[in-house]
Design a protein around this motif. Structure first.
Motif, short mmCIF file in Angstrom:
data_model
loop_
_atom_site.label_atom_id
_atom_site.label_comp_id
_atom_site.label_asym_id
_atom_site.label_seq_id
_atom_site.Cartn_x
_atom_site.Cartn_y
_atom_site.Cartn_z
N TRP A 154 -37.76 13.90 9.69
CA TRP A 154 -36.63 13.00 9.53
C TRP A 154 -35.69 13.49 8.45
O TRP A 154 -34.46 13.33 8.55
N ARG B 94 -30.68 9.15 4.93
CA ARG B 94 -31.50 8.14 4.29
C ARG B 94 -32.91 8.18 4.88
O ARG B 94 -33.15 8.82 5.91
N THR B 95 -33.82 7.52 4.21
CA THR B 95 -35.18 7.43 4.73
C THR B 95 -35.41 6.01 5.26
O THR B 95 -34.70 5.07 4.90
N HIS B 96 -36.40 5.89 6.13
CA HIS B 96 -36.79 4.59 6.67
C HIS B 96 -38.27 4.38 6.38
O HIS B 96 -39.10 5.25 6.68
N HIS B 97 -38.60 3.24 5.80
CA HIS B 97 -39.97 3.03 5.37
C HIS B 97 -40.71 1.96 6.16
O HIS B 97 -41.77 1.51 5.75
N GLY B 98 -40.18 1.56 7.28
CA GLY B 98 -40.92 0.72 8.19
C GLY B 98 -41.39 -0.58 7.59
O GLY B 98 -40.79 -1.13 6.67
N THR B 99 -42.52 -1.07 8.10
CA THR B 99 -43.04 -2.37 7.68
C THR B 99 -44.09 -2.27 6.60
O THR B 99 -44.54 -3.28 6.08
N PRO C 238 -44.04 -0.11 3.42
CA PRO C 238 -43.44 0.91 2.55
C PRO C 238 -44.41 1.54 1.57
O PRO C 238 -44.26 2.71 1.20
N GLU D 112 -46.11 4.48 3.35
CA GLU D 112 -45.31 5.53 3.93
C GLU D 112 -45.30 6.78 3.04
O GLU D 112 -45.34 6.69 1.82
N SER E 245 -43.40 9.59 1.15
CA SER E 245 -42.08 9.57 0.54
C SER E 245 -41.86 10.82 -0.30
O SER E 245 -42.77 11.63 -0.49
#
Length: 259
Positions: A13, A24-29, A31, A34, A36
């Protein structure tokens, strides 16, 4: 995401984000679970590399955003947009064009170190360096941390030098556009005529023969360029290894390459 992102997903990503207008990053449900940027030294180095790459591309993103606002032409484009007569341009769904001159082929398959890339007709240069390749299907390396990107032969663009660190709230310690001034890395890919104009008005043009081979000589406004020293001082030119050279010049002018 319902499953925490792995290191591999984070890397892939990040590679893609650098070539997107908004990185940007996405950390889902979940975080806290995740992967990083600060997890290990390898991830920090990769994240640093691609965030700098993204910021250096700001002149290109800005120019494409202006074009989008004036014409409605998107910044990221399906291959069919510029190559409607090619069947593969309509069926290739995991590649895109950034503007008209850069092709990005993100890795979307887990645990792979290569991928098949369809290049439209004409010549293309690997973004990270190397000889020109012709259009068609290519099997290209794509180890973790690397994303296949190609520049169209006959294109020119400018980017900020890689010492830039921010686009806002800059300072001499954290340089931004104000500290960079008119300094640019101008990338020219032989293969036809091209122009590129920044939102601020700086413009660049590529013209001449479609290719060059053999030993090359370089001149800046008619004066031959000598070889750069270990610590380069403009005007000078870096070594030509057959796939490219770096000319360091100052001010407005014309760089002539003879081969």
């Amino acid at each position: 995401l319902t499953v925490p992102a792995t290191k591999e997903v984070f890397f892939r990503w990040t590679e893609l984000g650098a070539w997107s207008p908004v990185m940007r990053t996405h950390h889902g449900t979940k975080p806290n679970l995740e992967w990083s940027w600060e997890k290990d030294d390898e991830t920090k180095a990769m994240w640093r590399r691609y965030t700098i790459e993204h910021v250096t591309l700001a002149p290109l993103f800005e120019a494409l955003a202006k074009e989008a606002s004036q014409t409605g032409i998107p910044i990221l484009r399906g291959l069919f947009f510029h190559y409607p007569g090619e069947d593969a341009a309509w069926t290739t769904r995991d590649e895109f064009l950034l503007g008209s001159s850069i092709l990005v082929a993100p890795v979307v398959t887990a645990q792979t170190t290569k991928r098949s890339v369809w290049l439209p007709p004409g010549g293309w240069f690997p973004w990270t360096g190397g000889a020109r390749v012709e259009g068609g299907t290519q099997e290209v390396p794509a180890p973790l941390g690397e994303i296949p990107v190609f520049a169209r032969a006959g294109s020119i663009l400018a980017r900020y030098p890689d010492r830039i660190r921010t686009l806002d709230l800059s300072s001499p310690a954290v340089p931004g556009p104000a500290e960079i001034g008119d300094d640019r890395d101008v990338l020219a890919f032989l293969g036809g005529d091209a122009t590129f104009t920044e939102v601020g008005g700086l413009s660049y043009a590529l013209s001449g023969k479609t290719s060059a081979s053999g030993a090359a000589t370089y001149a800046w406004d008619g004066t031959s360029l000598g070889a750069c020293a270990a610590t380069p001082v403009a005007p000078c030119v870096g070594p030509d290894e057959g796939t490219g050279a770096v000319a360091r010049v100052s001010g407005n002018g014309t760089l002539t390459v003879t081969a």
